[in-house]
Design a protein around this motif. Structure first.
Motif, PDB file in Angstrom:
ATOM      1  N   LEU A  59       0.838  -1.203   0.000  1.00 12.52           N
ATOM      2  CA  LEU A  59       0.000   0.000   0.000  1.00 12.52           C
ATOM      3  C   LEU A  59       0.870   1.248   0.000  1.00 12.52           C
ATOM      4  O   LEU A  59       1.889   1.276   0.680  1.00 12.52           O
ATOM      5  CB  LEU A  59      -0.784   0.047   1.315  1.00 12.52           C
ATOM      6  CG  LEU A  59      -2.243  -0.310   1.376  1.00 12.52           C
ATOM      7  CD1 LEU A  59      -2.739  -0.104   2.802  1.00 12.52           C
ATOM      8  CD2 LEU A  59      -3.088   0.494   0.412  1.00 12.52           C
ATOM      9  N   PRO A  75      -8.114   8.204  10.566  1.00 17.05           N
ATOM     10  CA  PRO A  75      -7.206   9.272  10.994  1.00 17.05           C
ATOM     11  C   PRO A  75      -6.985  10.338   9.919  1.00 17.05           C
ATOM     12  O   PRO A  75      -6.388  11.376  10.214  1.00 17.05           O
ATOM     13  CB  PRO A  75      -5.895   8.518  11.293  1.00 17.05           C
ATOM     14  CG  PRO A  75      -5.972   7.232  10.540  1.00 17.05           C
ATOM     15  CD  PRO A  75      -7.428   6.890  10.424  1.00 17.05           C
ATOM     16  N   GLN A  76      -7.471  10.094   8.707  1.00 14.22           N
ATOM     17  CA  GLN A  76      -7.218  11.045   7.619  1.00 14.22           C
ATOM     18  C   GLN A  76      -8.345  12.050   7.429  1.00 14.22           C
ATOM     19  O   GLN A  76      -8.265  12.952   6.591  1.00 14.22           O
ATOM     20  CB  GLN A  76      -7.011  10.291   6.312  1.00 14.22           C
ATOM     21  CG  GLN A  76      -5.847   9.312   6.390  1.00 14.22           C
ATOM     22  CD  GLN A  76      -5.310   9.004   5.019  1.00 14.22           C
ATOM     23  OE1 GLN A  76      -4.723   9.864   4.370  1.00 14.22           O
ATOM     24  NE2 GLN A  76      -5.560   7.796   4.558  1.00 14.22           N
ATOM     25  N   ASN A 165     -10.309  -0.611  -5.036  1.00 10.95           N
ATOM     26  CA  ASN A 165     -10.746  -0.888  -3.666  1.00 10.95           C
ATOM     27  C   ASN A 165     -11.759   0.167  -3.226  1.00 10.95           C
ATOM     28  O   ASN A 165     -11.483   1.363  -3.257  1.00 10.95           O
ATOM     29  CB  ASN A 165      -9.547  -0.898  -2.708  1.00 10.95           C
ATOM     30  CG  ASN A 165      -9.973  -0.860  -1.249  1.00 10.95           C
ATOM     31  OD1 ASN A 165      -9.688   0.081  -0.520  1.00 10.95           O
ATOM     32  ND2 ASN A 165     -10.696  -1.868  -0.796  1.00 10.95           N
ATOM     33  N   ASN A 167     -14.652   0.026  -0.075  1.00 12.13           N
ATOM     34  CA  ASN A 167     -15.250  -0.858   0.925  1.00 12.13           C
ATOM     35  C   ASN A 167     -16.688  -0.472   1.267  1.00 12.13           C
ATOM     36  O   ASN A 167     -17.035   0.708   1.280  1.00 12.13           O
ATOM     37  CB  ASN A 167     -14.412  -0.821   2.205  1.00 12.13           C
ATOM     38  CG  ASN A 167     -13.059  -1.494   2.024  1.00 12.13           C
ATOM     39  OD1 ASN A 167     -12.892  -2.330   1.134  1.00 12.13           O
ATOM     40  ND2 ASN A 167     -12.103  -1.137   2.855  1.00 12.13           N
ATOM     41  N   PRO A 234     -11.073  -7.392   1.501  1.00 11.70           N
ATOM     42  CA  PRO A 234     -10.263  -7.046   2.673  1.00 11.70           C
ATOM     43  C   PRO A 234     -11.106  -7.027   3.942  1.00 11.70           C
ATOM     44  O   PRO A 234     -12.154  -6.393   4.000  1.00 11.70           O
ATOM     45  CB  PRO A 234      -9.745  -5.627   2.347  1.00 11.70           C
ATOM     46  CG  PRO A 234     -10.687  -5.081   1.333  1.00 11.70           C
ATOM     47  CD  PRO A 234     -11.367  -6.228   0.645  1.00 11.70           C
ATOM     48  N   SER A 276      -6.362  -7.776   6.516  1.00 11.03           N
ATOM     49  CA  SER A 276      -5.977  -6.437   6.085  1.00 11.03           C
ATOM     50  C   SER A 276      -5.420  -5.615   7.248  1.00 11.03           C
ATOM     51  O   SER A 276      -4.478  -6.068   7.899  1.00 11.03           O
ATOM     52  CB  SER A 276      -7.222  -5.831   5.447  1.00 11.03           C
ATOM     53  OG  SER A 276      -6.934  -4.940   4.469  1.00 11.03           O
ATOM     54  N   ALA A 277      -5.979  -4.446   7.538  1.00 11.65           N
ATOM     55  CA  ALA A 277      -5.435  -3.628   8.634  1.00 11.65           C
ATOM     56  C   ALA A 277      -5.566  -4.368   9.967  1.00 11.65           C
ATOM     57  O   ALA A 277      -6.407  -5.253  10.126  1.00 11.65           O
ATOM     58  CB  ALA A 277      -6.175  -2.297   8.705  1.00 11.65           C
ATOM     59  N   LEU A 304       0.711   0.942   6.601  1.00  9.87           N
ATOM     60  CA  LEU A 304      -0.511   0.805   5.798  1.00  9.87           C
ATOM     61  C   LEU A 304      -0.645   2.127   5.042  1.00  9.87           C
ATOM     62  O   LEU A 304       0.136   2.414   4.165  1.00  9.87           O
ATOM     63  CB  LEU A 304      -1.698   0.493   6.709  1.00  9.87           C
ATOM     64  CG  LEU A 304      -1.642  -0.904   7.359  1.00  9.87           C
ATOM     65  CD1 LEU A 304      -2.622  -1.032   8.501  1.00  9.87           C
ATOM     66  CD2 LEU A 304      -1.903  -1.990   6.311  1.00  9.87           C
ATOM     67  N   LEU A 305      -1.644   2.949   5.373  1.00  6.02           N
ATOM     68  CA  LEU A 305      -1.688   4.288   4.761  1.00  6.02           C
ATOM     69  C   LEU A 305      -1.009   5.284   5.690  1.00  6.02           C
ATOM     70  O   LEU A 305      -0.065   5.972   5.324  1.00  6.02           O
ATOM     71  CB  LEU A 305      -3.138   4.691   4.463  1.00  6.02           C
ATOM     72  CG  LEU A 305      -3.799   3.869   3.343  1.00  6.02           C
ATOM     73  CD1 LEU A 305      -5.289   4.179   3.239  1.00  6.02           C
ATOM     74  CD2 LEU A 305      -3.130   4.094   1.983  1.00  6.02           C
ATOM     75  N   THR A 306      -1.472   5.313   6.948  1.00  3.56           N
ATOM     76  CA  THR A 306      -0.850   6.230   7.916  1.00  3.56           C
ATOM     77  C   THR A 306      -0.421   5.508   9.187  1.00  3.56           C
ATOM     78  O   THR A 306       0.260   6.088  10.017  1.00  3.56           O
ATOM     79  CB  THR A 306      -1.832   7.363   8.317  1.00  3.56           C
ATOM     80  OG1 THR A 306      -2.938   6.767   9.018  1.00  3.56           O
ATOM     81  CG2 THR A 306      -2.350   8.106   7.096  1.00  3.56           C
ATOM     82  N   THR A 307      -0.855   4.274   9.359  1.00  5.54           N
ATOM     83  CA  THR A 307      -0.581   3.546  10.612  1.00  5.54           C
ATOM     84  C   THR A 307       0.396   2.391  10.355  1.00  5.54           C
ATOM     85  O   THR A 307       0.529   1.944   9.216  1.00  5.54           O
ATOM     86  CB  THR A 307      -1.893   2.997  11.224  1.00  5.54           C
ATOM     87  OG1 THR A 307      -2.457   2.040  10.321  1.00  5.54           O
ATOM     88  CG2 THR A 307      -2.905   4.105  11.483  1.00  5.54           C
TER      89      THR A 307
END
Ligand code: SAM
Ligand code: DTB
Ligand code: SF4
Length: 328
Positions: A59, A75-76, A165, A167, A234, A276-277, A304-307
């Motif tokens: 990712l 978080p975004q 993707n 969801n 996911p 996934s996460a 991942l994206l931010t974590t």
């Protein structure tokens, strides 16, 4: 109690592709004693895949933070202060350098994520150039950019996008407790446009948001009743990020997460189910149970994206310990 006694439908059909899963049937799967559920999930997994193979995706957040949506887990979102700085869309060359590195470390698919409600057409030009470049490296391409119009989907398809993707995140009933800025039908519409253009669909959700058993049943029943199952599903365990409304959500019992993976595997037999996460906070034993329950994909790489996500060495060591290997 045998499976035939436990289920309100014949177990002879388990493993067949069906798009008419009722909630009662999905509930009965969740209610199975754990060993029986795992046995059936593993059987369905083996009927459709080599159970030693795990698909590896990497990712990259190509546009981080500052999102106008209010998804309570995220978080975004600009509505919450989770310490994520809003950034501009990355430059194409920088993204391609990341994709080359991901390929060199063994990823077969490169997924680009953007914190948008929906892309602007000008930004989509840049994303299309990224997709073309990643495709030219010989990798599978995936993007997650929010809602798309049919025209935008066609442009992505022409650039070589293999997967999109998007969801459903949770059940239709629980959805409004999590997001108010767009509705469930918006998501279904985007999925329909993606499907109509012939792009593979990657669609799943999050567990551990306080949705309860009903929420998990409603999510899996909805996914498994789409006209065509998503090629990739996911299943995310909520990452509880300080500053988001779900930071203090009650922790989910890991067995309930594993059960969700198993039920997804049984209801969508030929789909790749991604653990996934949430792996950073998961024991190796829980992850191993997820693989036994039919999960056959992970996100690979330290973020991942931010974590955070487990480091590559840790993941390779885990796959090695379990006798699993990356899917070609
Ligand atoms: N902005 C686009 C959208 O929402 O469609 C794409 C990126 S968004 C971050 C992609 C998905 O990441 C969400 O639908 C959600 O399922 C997942 N996600 C985001 N934050 C998460 C968290 N804290 N824990 C688990 N999954 C999360
Ligand atoms: C998906 O279902 N999970 C990934 C991917 N699709 C884009 C994202 C997980 C994000 C976790 C929170 C974060 O790192 O910001
Ligand atoms: Fe924005 Fe996507 Fe996060 Fe929702 S999940 S706030 S749409 S980045």
């Amino acid at each position: 109690m045998s499976l035939a006694q436990a289920l309100p439908f014949s177990n002879a059909g388990l493993g067949q592709i069906r798009n008419d899963w009722t909630r009662e049937e999905v509930r009965a799967l969740f209610a199975l004693p754990f060993p029986g559920l795992m046995f059936h999930a593993a059987t369905v997994h083996r009927q459709n895949f080599d159970p030693t193979e795990v698909q590896i995706s990497t990712l990259l957040s190509i546009k981080t933070g500052g999102c106008p949506e209010d998804c309570a887990y995220c978080p975004q979102s600009a509505k919450y202060d989770a310490g994520v700085k809003a950034e501009k869309l990355m430059e194409v060359e920088k993204v391609l350098a990341e994709a080359r590195a991901a390929k060199a470390s063994g990823a077969s698919r490169f997924c680009m994520g953007a914190a948008w409600r929906a892309p602007k057409d000008r930004d989509l030009d840049t994303v299309c150039a990224m997709v073309e470049g990643v495709k030219a490296l010989g990798m599978e391409t995936c993007a997650t950019l929010g809602m798309l119009t049919p025209e935008q989907v066609l442009r992505l398809k022409d650039s070589g996008l293999d997967y999109y993707n998007h969801n459903l995140d949770t059940s239709p009933e629980f959805y409004s407790k999590i997001i108010s800025t767009r509705c469930y039908q918006d998501r279904l519409d985007t999925l329909e446009h993606v499907r109509a253009a012939g792009i593979n669909v990657c669609c799943g959700g999050i567990v551990g948001m306080g949705e309860g058993l009903d929420g998990r049943i409603g999510m899996i029943a909805t996914l498994a009743s789409l006209p065509q199952h998503p090629e990739s599903v996911p299943i995310n365990m909520l990452v509880q990020v300080e500053g988001t409304p779900l930071a203090d959500a009650p922790k989910l019992d890991p067995f309930d997460f594993v059960r969700t993976v198993a039920v997804a595997r049984i209801c969508m037999p030929a789909s790749v189910v991604r653990l996934s996460a949430g792996r950073e906070d998961m024991s190796e034993e829980t992850q191993a149970l997820c693989f036994l329950a039919g999960a056959n994909s992970i996100f690979y790489g330290p973020k991942l994206l931010t974590t955070p996500n487990p480091g590559r060495d840790r993941d390779m060591a885990l796959l090695d310990k379990l006798g699993l290997r990356p899917m070609e």
